[in-house]
Design an enzyme around this catalytic site. Structure first.
Site, PDB file in Angstrom:
ATOM      1  N   SER A 156       8.598  -6.609  -5.961  1.00 11.01           N
ATOM      2  CA  SER A 156       7.553  -7.173  -5.125  1.00 11.01           C
ATOM      3  C   SER A 156       7.825  -8.670  -5.045  1.00 11.01           C
ATOM      4  CB  SER A 156       6.192  -6.899  -5.774  1.00 11.01           C
ATOM      5  OG  SER A 156       5.173  -7.514  -5.022  1.00 11.01           O
ATOM      6  N   HIS A 165      11.459   8.921  13.109  1.00 13.27           N
ATOM      7  CA  HIS A 165      10.343   7.978  12.898  1.00 13.27           C
ATOM      8  C   HIS A 165       8.984   8.709  12.930  1.00 13.27           C
ATOM      9  CE1 HIS A 165       9.245   3.445  13.268  1.00 13.27           C
ATOM     10  NE2 HIS A 165       8.327   4.095  12.571  1.00 13.27           N
ATOM     11  N   ARG A 183       0.823  -1.226   0.000  1.00 15.07           N
ATOM     12  CA  ARG A 183       0.000   0.000   0.000  1.00 15.07           C
ATOM     13  C   ARG A 183       0.851   1.267   0.000  1.00 15.07           C
ATOM     14  NH1 ARG A 183      -2.358  -3.041   3.908  1.00 15.07           N
ATOM     15  NH2 ARG A 183      -4.509  -3.678   3.666  1.00 15.07           N
ATOM     16  N   THR A 204      11.621   4.815   4.848  1.00 15.44           N
ATOM     17  CA  THR A 204      10.525   5.054   5.796  1.00 15.44           C
ATOM     18  C   THR A 204       9.930   3.710   6.233  1.00 15.44           C
ATOM     19  OG1 THR A 204       8.998   5.276   3.928  1.00 15.44           O
ATOM     20  CG2 THR A 204       9.840   7.325   4.894  1.00 15.44           C
ATOM     21  N   THR A 228       5.771 -11.034  -5.200  1.00 13.73           N
ATOM     22  CA  THR A 228       4.945 -11.776  -6.155  1.00 13.73           C
ATOM     23  C   THR A 228       4.683 -10.876  -7.361  1.00 13.73           C
ATOM     24  OG1 THR A 228       3.043 -10.922  -4.969  1.00 13.73           O
ATOM     25  CG2 THR A 228       3.734 -13.170  -4.418  1.00 13.73           C
ATOM     26  N   ARG A 277      11.635   0.098   7.726  1.00 16.34           N
ATOM     27  CA  ARG A 277      12.183  -0.315   9.013  1.00 16.34           C
ATOM     28  C   ARG A 277      13.705  -0.206   8.944  1.00 16.34           C
ATOM     29  NH1 ARG A 277       8.264   0.792  11.212  1.00 16.34           N
ATOM     30  NH2 ARG A 277       6.833  -0.517  12.403  1.00 16.34           N
ATOM     31  N   GLU A 311      16.619   1.915  17.098  1.00 19.34           N
ATOM     32  CA  GLU A 311      15.943   3.130  17.576  1.00 19.34           C
ATOM     33  C   GLU A 311      15.805   3.108  19.088  1.00 19.34           C
ATOM     34  OE1 GLU A 311      12.246   3.758  15.490  1.00 19.34           O
ATOM     35  OE2 GLU A 311      13.216   3.400  13.558  1.00 19.34           O
TER      36      GLU A 311
HETATM   37  C1  DGY Z   1       4.104   1.651  11.557  1.00 14.95           C
HETATM   38  O1  DGY Z   1       2.884   1.700  11.616  1.00 14.95           O
HETATM   39  O2  DGY Z   1       4.700   0.653  11.160  1.00 14.95           O
HETATM   40  C2  DGY Z   1       4.870   2.854  12.001  1.00 14.95           C
HETATM   41  O3  DGY Z   1       6.180   2.792  11.569  1.00 14.95           O
HETATM   42  C3  DGY Z   1       4.819   2.964  13.513  1.00 14.95           C
HETATM   43  O4  DGY Z   1       5.118   1.703  14.035  1.00 14.95           O
END
Ligand code: DGY
Length: 318
Positions: free
Chosen positions: A178, A284, A157, A235, A180, A237, A266
């Site tokens: 991706s 974050h 998404r 953005t 798949t 992990r 973090e």
């Molecule tokens: C998420 O929703 O994954 C944001 O990074 C906060 O955890």
């Protein structure tokens, strides 16, 4: 009838807390201090449901059989901080909050892309330090964005929402990976393998899940495949990027820049990142809008109500 006891590990926006209080006994955390391991252990023993966030590391040592807690409602979509297998084995249901943070996170990915391309952090630091001498033809020249190629790693998404913004807003060509085969209606968008994406993209934006499956997906070898003028945006992990390798690549200018919202450990950062001018560092903030954080809380409430009424929660992960 006794009401289930829910424990919030962090302070939440008011609206979802009020909705929780209408249905449950709520133990909140008004000081917002993260719970340490012992406090998490006590919380799992003393509540029926734990409402956790990305700042709670819930590993197999904590998620053991026999706990009072039967439900973990994660305030967030990413769940790589929760050992899902351990939760399953302990008979604990885990839910998350998909969908409601897509736009906010995609917006922040684009913000980081623009900041990195246009050297916005360096410029702001110059002004704040009182060192700006006025306009100059060659000052802080960045990279053009319009018409360039963005590589989306993980076309879920948020990846798709970032791709749409990049294409429709900035005329960018879109490449994506991706797990798949995944169709995409953005004109000219192409699904490719990761090496191709890394070699052809001017901006590589990460949107895949974290956890062991993608740990250090972007390592020294991956960084070496990127174009010398490229920028890396994360953005997703922190663990997806080998931070030490990224520091080296940025220091040696093997890539032009990076925009990071998430980090391997973090809230600690690799010490090498702090002094580098060509990295933009955010704390974050991906989902940090009032509207989004309220919606995330309301999703947790919806899942908790379903679980404790004996229904299948709509956003069950395990
Ligand atoms: C998420 O929703 O994954 C944001 O990074 C906060 O955890």
């Amino acid at each position: 009838m006794t009401r289930p006891v829910l424990r919030l590990t962090r302070a939440w926006p008011d609206r979802p807390v009020a909705a929780l209080r209408a249905r449950f006994e709520v133990i909140d955390n008004p000081d917002d201090a993260p719970l340490d391991r012992d406090a998490l252990r006590r919380a799992l023993q003393g509540c029926d449901g734990l409402l956790a966030t990305v700042s709670d590391r819930l590993d197999a040592g904590l998620l053991t059989p026999g706990l009072r807690c039967r439900f973990i409602g994660n305030f967030g979509v990413g769940v790589s901080h929760i050992d899902l297998e351990a939760a399953r084995a302990a008979g604990i249901t885990v839910t998350n909050t998909p969908g409601v943070l897509t736009d906010a996170t995609a917006d922040l990915a684009i913000a980081l892309l623009l900041m990195s391309a246009r050297r916005a952090s360096e410029g702001e630091a110059l002004v704040r330090a009182g060192r700006w001498q006025g306009w100059a033809p060659t000052q802080l020249m960045g990279t053009h964005v319009t018409g360039k190629t963005i590589g989306i790693v993980g076309m879920g998404r948020i990846g798709a929402a970032t791709a749409r913004r990049a294409h429709h807003g900035f005329g960018m060509r879109v490449l994506y990976t991706s797990r798949t085969p995944r169709p995409c209606d953005i004109p000219g968008a192409r699904q490719v393998d990761l090496p191709t994406l890394l070699a052809e993209s001017d901006f590589v934006s990460l949107h895949c899940p974290g956890g062991d499956a993608n740990r250090h997906l972007i390592d020294a070898a991956a960084l070496a495949r990127m174009k010398p003028g490229a920028h890396l945006i994360n953005t997703a992990r922190g663990e997806v990027v080998d931070e030490a390798a990224l520091v080296e690549a940025l220091r040696e200018r093997r890539i032009a820049g990076a925009g990071l919202d998430v980090y391997e450990n973090e809230p600690r950062l690799h010490p090498g990142l702090i002094g580098l001018p060509n990295v933009t560092l955010l704390p974050h903030l991906g989902s940090a809008t009032v509207e989004t954080r309220e919606a995330m809380g309301m999703k947790v409430v919806e899942n908790a109500i379903a679980f404790f009424e004996g229904r299948d929660p709509p956003d069950r992960v395990v």
